[in-house]
Write a protein that holds these residues in place. Structure first.
Motif, short mmCIF file in Angstrom:
data_model
loop_
_atom_site.label_atom_id
_atom_site.label_comp_id
_atom_site.label_asym_id
_atom_site.label_seq_id
_atom_site.Cartn_x
_atom_site.Cartn_y
_atom_site.Cartn_z
N GLU A 79 0.85 -1.19 0.00
CA GLU A 79 0.00 0.00 0.00
C GLU A 79 0.88 1.24 0.00
O GLU A 79 1.91 1.28 0.68
N CYS A 80 0.49 2.24 -0.79
CA CYS A 80 1.18 3.53 -0.76
C CYS A 80 0.17 4.64 -1.03
O CYS A 80 -0.88 4.39 -1.62
N TYR B 293 -3.03 -3.02 -9.97
CA TYR B 293 -3.09 -2.02 -8.90
C TYR B 293 -4.53 -1.57 -8.76
O TYR B 293 -5.31 -1.62 -9.71
N GLN C 280 -9.78 6.00 1.25
CA GLN C 280 -9.49 5.81 2.67
C GLN C 280 -10.29 6.82 3.49
O GLN C 280 -11.05 7.61 2.94
N ALA D 239 -5.62 5.62 -1.61
CA ALA D 239 -4.41 4.82 -1.47
C ALA D 239 -4.31 3.88 -2.66
O ALA D 239 -5.32 3.44 -3.21
N PHE E 81 -3.12 0.25 -3.94
CA PHE E 81 -2.78 -1.10 -3.51
C PHE E 81 -2.17 -1.81 -4.72
O PHE E 81 -2.84 -2.02 -5.72
#
Length: 132
Positions: free
Chosen positions: A26-27, A49, A54, A60, A62
């Motif tokens: 996650e970023c 992806y 959020q 976010a 993934f």
């Protein structure tokens, strides 16, 4: 504290996730990161992806990492153009990474693309990262 190199952070998360054999990392979301992920999916370096909403109205990314024979598909991923030292190349002098086996991701006026496609369309730009 503000992050000085968001793309470098994402590349480090991918590298660390593969070393730890994670299936998903996650970023934080940004359009640049999403476009880099799109190129990585097209070139077969990651599975997929997803962008998820959020709390606090933030998004976010993934990223599903890809493995072959128990090893990560991405052998090397590194940032080329950094915030302190930008690297720009024209279509004619675009370097070849691992003699064309690796991929350079280039930010051009026509969007993010690989170095192969940039040479085909005869456009240059900022060399963001290299993947092998």
């Amino acid at each position: 504290m503000a992050m000085s190199d968001p793309l470098g952070d994402m590349l480090a998360r991918i590298r660390n996730g593969q070393m730890a054999n994670k299936s998903v990392i996650e970023c934080p979301f940004s359009k640049l990161r999403e476009n880099v992920c799109k190129v990585l999916v097209d070139e077969g370096f990651i599975r997929a992806y997803n962008v998820k909403e959020q709390d606090n109205n933030k998004k976010a990314l993934f990223i599903e990492l890809k493995y072959a024979e128990g090893r990560g598909v991405i052998r090397k991923i590194a940032r080329v153009s950094k915030p302190g030292c930008r690297i720009y190349k024209g279509a004619k002098d675009m370097p070849r990474f691992y003699n064309g086996l690796g991929v350079l991701i280039v930010s051009t006026p026509q969007g993010l693309m690989t170095d192969h496609k940039a040479r085909e369309t005869n456009v240059g730009g900022e060399v963001l990262c290299q993947v092998f």
